[in-house]
Design an enzyme around this catalytic site. Structure first.
Site, PDB file in Angstrom:
ATOM      1  N   ARG A 197       0.853  -1.085   0.066  1.00 46.74           N
ATOM      2  CA  ARG A 197      -0.006   0.031   0.170  1.00 46.74           C
ATOM      3  C   ARG A 197       0.773   1.148  -0.158  1.00 46.74           C
ATOM      4  NH1 ARG A 197      -3.876  -2.978   3.362  1.00 46.74           N
ATOM      5  NH2 ARG A 197      -5.634  -3.204   2.159  1.00 46.74           N
ATOM      6  N   ILE A 252      -9.970   4.769  -4.085  1.00 44.38           N
ATOM      7  CA  ILE A 252     -10.674   3.371  -4.482  1.00 44.38           C
ATOM      8  C   ILE A 252      -9.790   2.444  -4.587  1.00 44.38           C
ATOM      9  CG2 ILE A 252     -12.028   2.180  -5.932  1.00 44.38           C
ATOM     10  CD1 ILE A 252     -13.216   4.996  -6.793  1.00 44.38           C
ATOM     11  N   PHE A 253      -8.428   2.534  -5.250  1.00 40.41           N
ATOM     12  CA  PHE A 253      -7.533   1.337  -5.491  1.00 40.41           C
ATOM     13  C   PHE A 253      -7.204   1.000  -3.924  1.00 40.41           C
ATOM     14  CE2 PHE A 253      -4.872   2.642  -9.496  1.00 40.41           C
ATOM     15  CZ  PHE A 253      -5.733   1.822 -10.125  1.00 40.41           C
ATOM     16  N   GLU A 254      -6.701  -0.487  -4.127  1.00 41.77           N
ATOM     17  CA  GLU A 254      -6.155  -1.098  -2.974  1.00 41.77           C
ATOM     18  C   GLU A 254      -6.796  -0.921  -1.730  1.00 41.77           C
ATOM     19  OE1 GLU A 254      -1.920  -0.607  -2.947  1.00 41.77           O
ATOM     20  OE2 GLU A 254      -1.817  -0.847  -5.223  1.00 41.77           O
ATOM     21  N   GLY A 255      -8.314  -0.655  -1.700  1.00 40.94           N
ATOM     22  CA  GLY A 255      -9.099  -0.474  -0.682  1.00 40.94           C
ATOM     23  C   GLY A 255      -9.563   0.869  -0.508  1.00 40.94           C
TER      24      GLY A 255
END
Length: 650
Positions: free
Chosen positions: A298, A427-430
């Site tokens: 992340r 929004i990406f990766e959670g």
């Protein structure tokens, strides 16, 4: 024995409880190392865990700086960001140039042909290349942070590392495939299957959506559900899949409001045979592997947010000094100046959060799962605000495309593009909402570990009695420590008030006091709502946002002190840290107020009315330009009926 995919009506139907159980089982539950952020949420300000600021080893810094110099030259001479935006595609020659540079192997060990950069310099590289082209930054990040290299580094066998890592370091692009058309952050309903075929292989069937790099990938990490059977534990399992395997079809290359060069698609698997040797870890370990991979993976996303923030600052400075209104540059009008101050101070803080988290990841002395999640959450939210403020500062020119600006003879500044490109990071990766819940779960972990049985309706009275005794002992020792602390003593953290510099010690005392207040607020909420606490997502989100601000303030102060002792601009760093902390404290105070004074209950009633059709009259007077079709595309397993748009890089 043939492998038969399940019929659509057999698609997994799971309850909310079952979904939580799957997520909880995959969560890393042990805390073997200290965590600054975890302690912060418990009301303990452990400044000793982050100060003095950790630094990279000299050889790591030298290797990293040498690569950054090469990468900068490549970004300035070989990347045409306007062309990527115009053609919605990264040219093959650009990707091949990155391969030759070694950029595919930044995080891969040198013994496998990679560059072996530290997390710190990997993230500096992503910030740099992402400023030239966010689409390229996303390609490199998805390949190394969540694609094949990272899970193999942590969970792969030696044979798998020897087989795949050299390819990933120099030639092969990888992708990570978890999301499905009807499955986002709820993996309990994962529908893609991997059925053991009795001859040492698994047979994959299913459809994956939003496969970043999937259109051009050579190797895929695929999450699929193995049915439980004799000799097979079953469960969500991770596999390395050759993208060119028979039965793998890229059915669509998706297009988005931003990141137009992103090679993101829809991938279908039909009777795809994968050798058992390509399984990563054991059966059922796939979700744990995915979540563990993301703990450090992340950090790549806030790295590109930092790059964007720095660029926003540069453009805001140059434009606001040039543009005049009412007899002076717009920068000196307070309405614009406050925006510039926000961009400068926030850019400083985001870099502080990123570098601190990255260096802690490299040292591996601390558990940084919460820090990395906070960095992703805070970076994605604040960078969007900075980009939006830049568009406002630029006025009409901020809304105008770079191509249009150039066509009429002005500097081609892609401000509106950066705003569009950054939007996906929330929004990406959670998503921000999921990150709030994920971090909140970790923040209340200590409470649930001692008092969880008290609020579990399925536990017996005997279990609740034992939990009550355990909780009583814990809170008898913990709660008194939240009443007073060093943040109330005026000379605490005095090393952060050197002569001739702004006083940062007052901000650290504020962080210490606020950490205790945050922990008390969490305890009060658990006492009040007990088992319903998990439904109070508005409250939990504000708790997490307060923690993110306190972490950012701490990182900013620690970074300023480091720069004071190592760089010529230490005084200026102190000034930026002071400005950020003063801005952040206003936000924290407001968030504390909103913990208990908000419209959450009323909002729930309005939502029930909206969904129940009570307010459909409010929708009158408009037309809906949306096209026809289902809200969620059909993902029934079976052979593909569409052309394969997989595009290997030549």
């Amino acid at each position: 024995m043939s492998a038969t995919p399940p019929a659509p009506e057999h698609r997994a139907k799971v309850s909310e409880k079952e979904a939580r159980q799957v997520a909880e089982a995959a969560r890393e539950q042990d805390w073997r190392k200290p965590s600054f952020a975890k302690e912060l949420f418990l009301g303990r300000f452990r400044l000793d865990l982050i100060h003095p600021h950790p630094l990279p080893a000299d050889e790591d810094a030298q290797r990293g700086e040498e690569f950054l110099a090469k990468l900068r030259d490549f970004c300035e001479t070989k990347i045409d960001s306007a062309r990527i935006e115009r053609e919605a595609q990264i040219p093959d020659e650009t990707i091949n140039g990155l391969k030759e540079l070694g950029a595919l192997g930044m995080k891969i060990d040198t013994k496998y042909g990679g560059l072996g950069l530290t997390q710190v310099y990997y993230n500096k590289s992503l910030a740099l290349v992402g400023s030239a082209s966010p689409a390229i930054g996303a390609l490199l990040s998805a390949h190394q942070s969540i694609g094949v290299p990272q899970p193999l580094k942590q969970f792969g066998t030696q044979e798998q590392k020897d087989t795949f890592l050299p390819r990933c370091a120099r030639t092969d692009i990888s992708a990570f495939l978890l999301t499905e058309p009807d499955v986002g952050s709820d993996p309990a309903r994962l529908a893609t299957t991997a059925v053991p075929d009795g001859d040492g292989t698994y047979v994959l069937d299913g459809v994956k959506l939003w496969t970043t790099n999937g259109v051009v990938a050579d190797l895929l990490v695929v999450m699929a559900r193995v049915p439980k059977s004799e000799g097979h534990k079953g469960g969500i399992t991770a596999f390395v899949v050759e993208a060119g395997s028979e039965g793998v079809t890229v059915e669509n290359r998706n297009a988005f409001m931003g990141l137009r060069g992103l090679e993101n698609g829809v991938t279908r698997f039909h009777q795809v045979r994968v050798p058992a040797a390509n399984r990563i870890g054991s059966e059922g370990a796939g979700l744990k592997i995915a979540l563990t991979t993301l703990n450090t993976g992340r950090l790549s996303l806030p790295a590109m947010c930092v790059g964007a923030g720095k660029w926003c600052l540069k453009i805001a400075r140059e434009w606001s000094a040039e543009r005049e209104q009412w007899g002076r540059p717009v920068a000196f009008h307070e309405a614009v100046g406050s925006k510039i101050s926000f961009i400068a101070a926030t850019s400083f803080a985001l870099e502080a959060v990123l570098d601190l988290s990255s260096q802690m990841a490299d040292e591996d002395r601390n558990d940084i799962r919460i820090e990395a999640a906070l960095a992703k959450l805070y970076g994605s939210e604040m960078s969007c605000l900075m980009a939006d403020e830049l568009v406002q500062i630029r006025g009409g020119r901020g809304f105008e495309t770079a191509e249009s600006l150039a066509a009429r003879g002005e500097r081609a500044v892609p401000a509106e593009q950066v705003l569009r490109d950054l939007r996906i990071n929330r929004i990406f990766e959670g998503s921000t909402e999921i990150m709030h819940l994920l971090i909140a779960r970790e923040a209340v972990d200590a409470h649930l570990s001692v008092a969880g049985d008290l609020i579990d309706p399925e536990k017996s009275l005997a279990d609740k009695a034992k939990a009550g005794a355990k909780a009583g002992g814990f809170y008898a020792k913990w709660l008194p420590k939240l009443v007073a602390g060093p943040g109330q003593l005026p000379r605490t953290y005095s090393e952060f008030h050197p002569s001739g510099h702004p006083d940062l010690s007052t901000h650290l005392r504020y962080v210490e006091r606020s950490a205790r207040k945050l922990a008390r607020s969490t305890f009060y909420a658990m006492s009040r709502w007990q088992g319903r606490m998990e439904t109070k997502q508005g409250f939990l989100g504000r708790i997490v946002d307060i923690g993110a601000e306190l972490f950012a303030m701490s990182a900013a102060c620690v970074r300023a002190e480091l720069l004071r002792t190592t760089e010529a601009y230490g005084r200026e760093a102190y000034q930026l840290a002071d400005a950020f902390c003063r801005q952040s404290r206003i936000r924290v105070d407001e968030l504390f107020d909103r913990l208990w004074t908000n419209t959450d209950d009323l909002d729930r009633k309005v939502v029930q009315g909206v969904i129940g059709g009570t307010y459909t009259w409010l929708e009158q007077g408009v037309v809906d330009p949306s096209g026809d079709g289902p809200w969620i595309a059909d993902a029934t397993p079976g052979p593909s009926k569409r052309e394969n748009v997989h595009r290997p890089i030549r």
